[in-house]
Write an enzyme that holds these catalytic residues in place. Sequence first.
Site, PDB file in Angstrom:
ATOM      1  N   LYS A   1     -24.171 -18.872 -32.720  1.00  0.00           N
ATOM      2  CA  LYS A   1     -24.712 -19.452 -33.939  1.00  0.00           C
ATOM      3  C   LYS A   1     -24.377 -20.933 -34.031  1.00  0.00           C
ATOM      4  CE  LYS A   1     -22.976 -15.350 -35.965  1.00  0.00           C
ATOM      5  NZ  LYS A   1     -22.017 -14.789 -36.938  1.00  0.00           N
ATOM      6  N   GLY A   2     -23.368 -21.312 -33.225  1.00  0.00           N
ATOM      7  CA  GLY A   2     -22.829 -22.660 -33.342  1.00  0.00           C
ATOM      8  C   GLY A   2     -23.825 -23.784 -33.107  1.00  0.00           C
ATOM      9  N   GLU A  50     -26.344 -26.257 -27.062  1.00  0.00           N
ATOM     10  CA  GLU A  50     -25.078 -25.579 -27.328  1.00  0.00           C
ATOM     11  C   GLU A  50     -24.185 -26.473 -28.189  1.00  0.00           C
ATOM     12  OE1 GLU A  50     -23.360 -23.093 -27.637  1.00  0.00           O
ATOM     13  OE2 GLU A  50     -22.096 -22.545 -25.950  1.00  0.00           O
ATOM     14  N   ASP A  51     -23.345 -25.850 -28.988  1.00  0.00           N
ATOM     15  CA  ASP A  51     -22.453 -26.656 -29.834  1.00  0.00           C
ATOM     16  C   ASP A  51     -21.378 -27.357 -29.018  1.00  0.00           C
ATOM     17  OD1 ASP A  51     -21.114 -24.284 -29.220  1.00  0.00           O
ATOM     18  OD2 ASP A  51     -20.575 -23.800 -31.284  1.00  0.00           O
ATOM     19  N   ASP A  79     -16.841 -25.800 -23.697  1.00  0.00           N
ATOM     20  CA  ASP A  79     -15.392 -25.609 -23.696  1.00  0.00           C
ATOM     21  C   ASP A  79     -14.982 -25.097 -22.312  1.00  0.00           C
ATOM     22  OD1 ASP A  79     -12.745 -25.283 -24.447  1.00  0.00           O
ATOM     23  OD2 ASP A  79     -13.079 -23.436 -25.553  1.00  0.00           O
ATOM     24  N   LYS A 139     -15.452 -30.804 -24.228  1.00  0.00           N
ATOM     25  CA  LYS A 139     -14.000 -30.970 -24.241  1.00  0.00           C
ATOM     26  C   LYS A 139     -13.507 -31.480 -22.899  1.00  0.00           C
ATOM     27  CE  LYS A 139     -12.619 -27.585 -27.691  1.00  0.00           C
ATOM     28  NZ  LYS A 139     -11.876 -26.343 -27.956  1.00  0.00           N
ATOM     29  N   VAL A 191     -11.841 -27.504 -32.854  1.00  0.00           N
ATOM     30  CA  VAL A 191     -12.551 -28.214 -33.920  1.00  0.00           C
ATOM     31  C   VAL A 191     -13.478 -27.274 -34.693  1.00  0.00           C
ATOM     32  CG1 VAL A 191     -12.463 -30.506 -32.859  1.00  0.00           C
ATOM     33  CG2 VAL A 191     -14.306 -28.940 -32.237  1.00  0.00           C
ATOM     34  N   ASP A 199     -17.155 -22.845 -35.864  1.00  0.00           N
ATOM     35  CA  ASP A 199     -16.458 -22.036 -36.867  1.00  0.00           C
ATOM     36  C   ASP A 199     -15.009 -21.742 -36.494  1.00  0.00           C
ATOM     37  OD1 ASP A 199     -17.315 -20.172 -34.701  1.00  0.00           O
ATOM     38  OD2 ASP A 199     -16.381 -18.668 -35.990  1.00  0.00           O
ATOM     39  N   ARG A 259     -18.811 -23.588 -40.671  1.00  0.00           N
ATOM     40  CA  ARG A 259     -20.003 -24.000 -39.932  1.00  0.00           C
ATOM     41  C   ARG A 259     -20.834 -25.009 -40.730  1.00  0.00           C
ATOM     42  NH1 ARG A 259     -20.559 -20.539 -35.481  1.00  0.00           N
ATOM     43  NH2 ARG A 259     -20.032 -18.370 -35.830  1.00  0.00           N
TER      44      ARG A 259
HETATM   45  P1  IMP Z   1     -17.067 -21.655 -23.917  1.00  0.00           P
HETATM   46  O1  IMP Z   1     -15.587 -21.488 -23.793  1.00  0.00           O
HETATM   47  O2  IMP Z   1     -17.518 -22.974 -23.313  1.00  0.00           O
HETATM   48  O3  IMP Z   1     -17.806 -20.483 -23.396  1.00  0.00           O
HETATM   49  O4  IMP Z   1     -17.350 -21.747 -25.466  1.00  0.00           O
HETATM   50  C1  IMP Z   1     -17.683 -20.585 -26.137  1.00  0.00           C
HETATM   51  C2  IMP Z   1     -17.942 -20.774 -27.576  1.00  0.00           C
HETATM   52  O5  IMP Z   1     -16.670 -20.852 -28.172  1.00  0.00           O
HETATM   53  C3  IMP Z   1     -18.675 -22.017 -28.016  1.00  0.00           C
HETATM   54  O6  IMP Z   1     -20.054 -21.847 -28.031  1.00  0.00           O
HETATM   55  C4  IMP Z   1     -18.149 -22.137 -29.421  1.00  0.00           C
HETATM   56  O7  IMP Z   1     -18.907 -21.338 -30.301  1.00  0.00           O
HETATM   57  C5  IMP Z   1     -16.747 -21.595 -29.302  1.00  0.00           C
HETATM   58  N1  IMP Z   1     -15.762 -22.681 -29.226  1.00  0.00           N
HETATM   59  C6  IMP Z   1     -15.232 -23.280 -28.142  1.00  0.00           C
HETATM   60  N2  IMP Z   1     -14.387 -24.250 -28.511  1.00  0.00           N
HETATM   61  C7  IMP Z   1     -14.389 -24.256 -29.855  1.00  0.00           C
HETATM   62  C8  IMP Z   1     -13.717 -25.047 -30.849  1.00  0.00           C
HETATM   63  O8  IMP Z   1     -12.952 -25.991 -30.576  1.00  0.00           O
HETATM   64  N3  IMP Z   1     -13.988 -24.723 -32.140  1.00  0.00           N
HETATM   65  C9  IMP Z   1     -14.820 -23.719 -32.510  1.00  0.00           C
HETATM   66  N4  IMP Z   1     -15.484 -22.978 -31.622  1.00  0.00           N
HETATM   67  C10 IMP Z   1     -15.254 -23.240 -30.305  1.00  0.00           C
HETATM   68 MG    MG Z   2     -17.553 -19.512 -32.569  1.00  0.00          MG
END
Ligand code: IMP
Ligand code: MG
Length: 188
Positions: free
Chosen positions: A51-52, A107-108, A111, A139, A161, A167, A173
Amino acid sequence: MDCTESECSQRQDLERILIGRDEIARRVNELGRQITADYAGRELVIICILKGGLPFAADLMRKIDLPLQLEVVGASAYKGATTTTARLRITKDVDHDMAGRHVLLIEDIYDTGNTLHAVHELLDLHKPASLEICALLRKDKPRPTDLPIRYVGFDIEDVFVVGYGLDYKERYRNLPCVGVLKSEIYKE
Ligand code: IMP
Ligand code: MG
Protein backbone atom coordinates in the site's frame (compact mmCIF):
# COMPACT_ATOMS: atom_id res chain seq x y z
CA MET A 1 -2.36 21.41 6.71
CA ASP A 2 1.39 21.07 6.85
CA CYS A 3 2.87 18.45 9.14
CA THR A 4 5.60 20.88 10.14
CA GLU A 5 2.84 22.78 11.90
CA SER A 6 1.84 21.93 15.42
CA GLU A 7 -1.81 21.27 14.52
CA CYS A 8 -0.83 18.09 12.61
CA SER A 9 -1.56 15.60 15.39
CA GLN A 10 0.76 12.81 14.21
CA ARG A 11 3.70 15.21 13.84
CA GLN A 12 4.36 14.92 17.57
CA ASP A 13 5.25 11.23 17.13
CA LEU A 14 8.16 12.15 14.87
CA GLU A 15 11.64 12.62 16.23
CA ARG A 16 12.48 14.64 13.11
CA ILE A 17 11.27 15.33 9.61
CA LEU A 18 13.55 13.87 6.99
CA ILE A 19 11.83 15.19 3.85
CA GLY A 20 9.22 17.93 3.97
CA ARG A 21 6.11 17.94 1.83
CA ASP A 22 7.30 20.81 -0.41
CA GLU A 23 10.53 18.98 -1.10
CA ILE A 24 8.56 15.83 -1.97
CA ALA A 25 6.30 17.81 -4.31
CA ARG A 26 9.30 19.39 -6.07
CA ARG A 27 10.99 16.03 -6.58
CA VAL A 28 7.76 14.35 -7.77
CA ASN A 29 7.46 17.16 -10.33
CA GLU A 30 11.00 16.59 -11.55
CA LEU A 31 10.49 12.83 -11.79
CA GLY A 32 7.26 13.36 -13.72
CA ARG A 33 9.05 15.58 -16.24
CA GLN A 34 11.92 13.12 -16.58
CA ILE A 35 9.60 10.12 -17.09
CA THR A 36 7.52 12.09 -19.61
CA ALA A 37 10.67 12.85 -21.61
CA ASP A 38 12.11 9.33 -21.35
CA TYR A 39 8.90 7.62 -22.52
CA ALA A 40 7.91 10.22 -25.15
CA GLY A 41 5.90 8.63 -27.96
CA ARG A 42 5.17 5.52 -25.92
CA GLU A 43 2.26 4.40 -23.81
CA LEU A 44 3.15 3.63 -20.23
CA VAL A 45 1.73 1.27 -17.61
CA ILE A 46 2.54 2.28 -14.08
CA ILE A 47 2.18 -0.44 -11.49
CA CYS A 48 1.81 0.76 -7.93
CA ILE A 49 3.01 -1.62 -5.22
CA LEU A 50 0.43 -1.53 -2.43
CA LYS A 51 0.00 0.00 0.00
CA GLY A 52 3.02 2.17 0.60
CA GLY A 53 3.37 3.28 -3.02
CA LEU A 54 -0.15 4.75 -3.19
CA PRO A 55 0.39 8.45 -2.35
CA PHE A 56 3.57 8.58 -4.45
CA ALA A 57 1.95 6.87 -7.46
CA ALA A 58 -1.16 9.07 -7.19
CA ASP A 59 0.92 12.27 -7.18
CA LEU A 60 3.47 11.11 -9.74
CA MET A 61 0.97 9.87 -12.35
CA ARG A 62 -0.57 13.33 -12.51
CA LYS A 63 2.84 14.79 -13.36
CA ILE A 64 3.35 12.39 -16.28
CA ASP A 65 2.07 13.85 -19.52
CA LEU A 66 1.61 10.64 -21.50
CA PRO A 67 -1.15 8.16 -22.27
CA LEU A 68 -0.94 5.97 -19.19
CA GLN A 69 -2.60 2.98 -17.57
CA LEU A 70 -2.62 2.26 -13.87
CA GLU A 71 -2.32 -1.17 -12.25
CA VAL A 72 -1.75 -2.19 -8.64
CA VAL A 73 0.00 -5.19 -7.14
CA GLY A 74 -0.08 -6.25 -3.53
CA ALA A 75 3.00 -7.60 -1.80
CA SER A 76 3.24 -8.19 1.89
CA ALA A 77 6.54 -8.57 3.71
CA TYR A 78 5.96 -6.74 6.95
CA LYS A 79 3.97 -8.05 9.88
CA GLY A 80 3.71 -4.77 11.75
CA ALA A 81 7.39 -4.82 12.64
CA THR A 82 10.32 -2.58 11.85
CA THR A 83 12.52 -5.25 10.31
CA THR A 84 12.00 -7.03 7.01
CA THR A 85 11.30 -10.73 6.94
CA ALA A 86 12.56 -12.65 3.94
CA ARG A 87 9.14 -14.19 3.30
CA LEU A 88 6.94 -12.32 0.86
CA ARG A 89 3.44 -12.92 -0.39
CA ILE A 90 1.90 -11.57 -3.60
CA THR A 91 -1.58 -10.65 -2.36
CA LYS A 92 -2.86 -8.99 -5.53
CA ASP A 93 -1.70 -9.61 -9.11
CA VAL A 94 -2.12 -7.22 -12.07
CA ASP A 95 -5.48 -7.32 -13.87
CA HIS A 96 -4.11 -7.32 -17.42
CA ASP A 97 -1.35 -9.02 -19.37
CA MET A 98 1.74 -6.83 -19.59
CA ALA A 99 3.21 -8.50 -22.70
CA GLY A 100 4.80 -5.91 -24.97
CA ARG A 101 3.99 -3.04 -22.60
CA HIS A 102 6.29 -0.39 -21.17
CA VAL A 103 6.00 -1.03 -17.45
CA LEU A 104 7.17 1.21 -14.61
CA LEU A 105 6.96 -0.19 -11.07
CA ILE A 106 6.25 2.38 -8.36
CA GLU A 107 7.45 1.53 -4.85
CA ASP A 108 7.65 3.55 -1.66
CA ILE A 109 11.08 2.40 -0.54
CA TYR A 110 13.96 0.23 -1.70
CA ASP A 111 15.01 -1.32 1.60
CA THR A 112 16.25 -4.94 1.48
CA GLY A 113 14.89 -5.19 -2.07
CA ASN A 114 12.87 -8.37 -1.32
CA THR A 115 9.61 -6.79 -2.44
CA LEU A 116 10.99 -5.31 -5.63
CA HIS A 117 12.83 -8.52 -6.50
CA ALA A 118 9.62 -10.57 -6.13
CA VAL A 119 7.39 -8.14 -8.02
CA HIS A 120 10.03 -7.61 -10.71
CA GLU A 121 10.28 -11.39 -11.19
CA LEU A 122 6.49 -11.71 -11.37
CA LEU A 123 6.19 -8.98 -14.01
CA ASP A 124 9.14 -10.26 -16.01
CA LEU A 125 7.12 -13.43 -16.70
CA HIS A 126 4.67 -11.24 -18.68
CA LYS A 127 7.46 -10.37 -21.15
CA PRO A 128 6.93 -6.60 -21.11
CA ALA A 129 8.67 -4.44 -23.75
CA SER A 130 10.47 -2.69 -20.89
CA LEU A 131 10.40 -2.99 -17.12
CA GLU A 132 11.80 -0.22 -14.93
CA ILE A 133 11.56 0.76 -11.27
CA CYS A 134 10.78 4.07 -9.64
CA ALA A 135 11.25 4.23 -5.86
CA LEU A 136 10.49 7.27 -3.75
CA LEU A 137 13.21 6.37 -1.24
CA ARG A 138 16.35 4.28 -1.37
CA LYS A 139 18.08 3.32 1.86
CA ASP A 140 21.83 3.43 2.03
CA LYS A 141 22.66 -0.17 2.97
CA PRO A 142 24.51 -3.17 1.55
CA ARG A 143 22.37 -5.67 -0.36
CA PRO A 144 23.37 -9.14 -1.63
CA THR A 145 22.17 -8.25 -5.14
CA ASP A 146 21.37 -4.74 -6.21
CA LEU A 147 18.44 -4.07 -8.53
CA PRO A 148 18.88 -1.23 -10.99
CA ILE A 149 16.45 1.48 -9.85
CA ARG A 150 15.93 3.78 -12.84
CA TYR A 151 14.27 6.58 -10.87
CA VAL A 152 14.97 7.40 -7.21
CA GLY A 153 13.23 10.20 -5.37
CA PHE A 154 15.62 10.47 -2.44
CA ASP A 155 18.60 8.54 -1.11
CA ILE A 156 18.28 8.32 2.67
CA GLU A 157 20.22 6.92 5.59
CA ASP A 158 19.32 3.46 6.92
CA VAL A 159 16.66 4.52 9.45
CA PHE A 160 13.02 3.47 9.85
CA VAL A 161 10.80 6.17 8.36
CA VAL A 162 7.07 6.81 8.15
CA GLY A 163 4.78 9.09 6.22
CA TYR A 164 3.73 9.70 2.60
CA GLY A 165 2.62 6.07 2.27
CA LEU A 166 5.08 4.48 4.68
CA ASP A 167 3.61 2.99 7.84
CA TYR A 168 4.40 1.74 11.28
CA LYS A 169 1.73 -0.84 12.20
CA GLU A 170 -0.44 0.60 9.39
CA ARG A 171 -0.34 4.12 10.86
CA TYR A 172 1.22 7.36 9.57
CA ARG A 173 0.65 6.62 5.87
CA ASN A 174 -1.30 9.89 5.60
CA LEU A 175 1.50 12.14 6.89
CA PRO A 176 2.40 14.55 4.06
CA CYS A 177 6.12 14.36 4.89
CA VAL A 178 8.63 11.57 5.55
CA GLY A 179 10.02 11.45 9.07
CA VAL A 180 11.75 9.35 11.71
CA LEU A 181 9.52 8.04 14.49
CA LYS A 182 10.35 8.71 18.13
CA SER A 183 11.83 5.58 19.69
CA GLU A 184 9.21 5.53 22.48
CA ILE A 185 6.54 4.78 19.85
CA TYR A 186 8.21 1.43 19.15
CA LYS A 187 8.23 0.62 22.84
CA GLU A 188 4.49 1.23 23.33
P1 IMP B 1 11.98 -4.34 1.17
O1 IMP B 1 12.76 -4.68 2.40
O2 IMP B 1 12.83 -3.53 0.20
O3 IMP B 1 11.36 -5.53 0.55
O4 IMP B 1 10.82 -3.39 1.65
C1 IMP B 1 9.60 -3.96 1.95
C2 IMP B 1 8.57 -2.99 2.38
O5 IMP B 1 8.86 -2.72 3.73
C3 IMP B 1 8.52 -1.65 1.70
O6 IMP B 1 7.70 -1.66 0.57
C4 IMP B 1 7.89 -0.83 2.79
O7 IMP B 1 6.48 -0.95 2.75
C5 IMP B 1 8.43 -1.48 4.04
N1 IMP B 1 9.54 -0.71 4.60
C6 IMP B 1 10.87 -0.85 4.40
N2 IMP B 1 11.55 0.08 5.08
C7 IMP B 1 10.63 0.82 5.72
C8 IMP B 1 10.70 1.96 6.59
O8 IMP B 1 11.76 2.53 6.90
N3 IMP B 1 9.51 2.42 7.06
C9 IMP B 1 8.31 1.86 6.75
N4 IMP B 1 8.19 0.82 5.93
C10 IMP B 1 9.35 0.30 5.43
MG1 MG C 1 4.71 -1.36 5.40
